[in-house]
Design an enzyme around this catalytic site. Structure first.
Site, short mmCIF file in Angstrom:
data_model
loop_
_atom_site.label_atom_id
_atom_site.label_comp_id
_atom_site.label_asym_id
_atom_site.label_seq_id
_atom_site.Cartn_x
_atom_site.Cartn_y
_atom_site.Cartn_z
N GLY A 34 42.77 39.97 33.81
CA GLY A 34 41.12 37.97 34.56
C GLY A 34 39.71 38.44 34.37
N CYS A 38 37.36 46.46 39.52
CA CYS A 38 37.56 44.74 38.20
C CYS A 38 36.21 44.90 37.42
CB CYS A 38 35.69 44.10 39.43
SG CYS A 38 34.99 42.68 38.24
N LEU A 39 36.67 44.98 36.69
CA LEU A 39 36.23 45.21 34.96
C LEU A 39 34.52 45.18 34.17
CD1 LEU A 39 38.53 43.36 32.80
CD2 LEU A 39 38.82 45.72 32.69
N HIS A 90 39.63 35.65 43.05
CA HIS A 90 38.71 37.33 42.39
C HIS A 90 37.82 37.06 41.14
CE1 HIS A 90 37.84 40.92 41.52
NE2 HIS A 90 37.54 40.77 40.39
N GLU A 91 38.82 35.96 40.52
CA GLU A 91 37.87 35.41 39.68
C GLU A 91 36.96 34.37 39.97
OE1 GLU A 91 37.74 37.45 36.95
OE2 GLU A 91 39.99 38.34 37.38
N HIS A 94 33.82 35.37 41.09
CA HIS A 94 32.52 35.91 39.73
C HIS A 94 32.17 34.63 39.72
CE1 HIS A 94 33.59 39.88 38.77
NE2 HIS A 94 34.81 39.23 39.02
#
Ligand code: NI
Length: 186
Positions: free
Chosen positions: A45, A98-99, A140-141, A144
């Site tokens: 994601g 998370c990236l 999660h996304e 953001h």
């Protein structure tokens, strides 16, 4: 085009994002770049702020799990101007990463079921219910685009224990296989 991924500490990750306006130029290019950037970093994601844009957009692709779990086959989606309207069901604990926070993986508690209104890549409206792992990744996304990071959900003690690792990310001391943009890098 692969875009640099903004790391924890960058202000854009803390913004409550704006809607993408109708007729937003280069939307298709942005979506393509976000998927390419996500795949390059082995992510599932990626949200607008992670590529430096405070717009309400995120992309998800769970096909990587499809061999083991057929329910994830063809689950490749774009969420534009999303609003989560309901969260219910059980509280479920599972590990997340998370990236934008490389090297940190922690258990996060989330609701098992959500209802979400959003536009797809063609700006067509949807109002859908998701459960289980799909609901987790979407939450999660979605966090953001609301300026929230998964580490915000951790207890004070866990956060304290992660302080050293987080500080390293803030100082740009990371060991990523993908292109990143730590704090201070323009
Ligand atoms: Ni993330």
């Amino acid at each position: 085009m692969i875009l640099p991924i903004y790391l924890c500490g960058q202000q854009v990750l803390r913004k409550v994002c704006r809607d993408i306006p109708a007729g937003y130029e280069d939307l298709n290019q942005l979506i393509e770049n976000m998927f390419e950037t996500m795949y390059n970093a082995d992510g599932i994601g990626l949200a607008g702020p992670q590529v430096g844009l405070d717009y309400r957009i995120f992309v998800i692709d769970l096909n990587v799990f499809a061999d083991e779990k057929p329910e994830f086959k063809n689950f490749k989606k774009v969420f534009i101007n999303a609003v989560i309207t309901e969260r219910d069901g059980e509280d479920v604990v599972a590990e997340e990463g998370c990236l934008s926070i490389p090297g940190i993986h922690e258990n996060v508690t989330r609701k098992n079921r959500i209802r979400i209104q959003y536009l797809d890549e063609n700006m067509n409206p949807h109002d859908e219910i998701f459960e289980g792992y799909k609901a987790r990744v979407i939450q999660h996304e979605y966090d953001h685009i609301e300026g929230i990071l998964f580490v915000d959900h951790l207890s004070g003690i866990r956060k304290q224990l992660l302080k050293g690792k987080l500080n390293n990310i803030l100082k740009g001391r990371t060991n990523c296989s993908y292109k990143v943009k730590p704090v201070g890098m323009k």
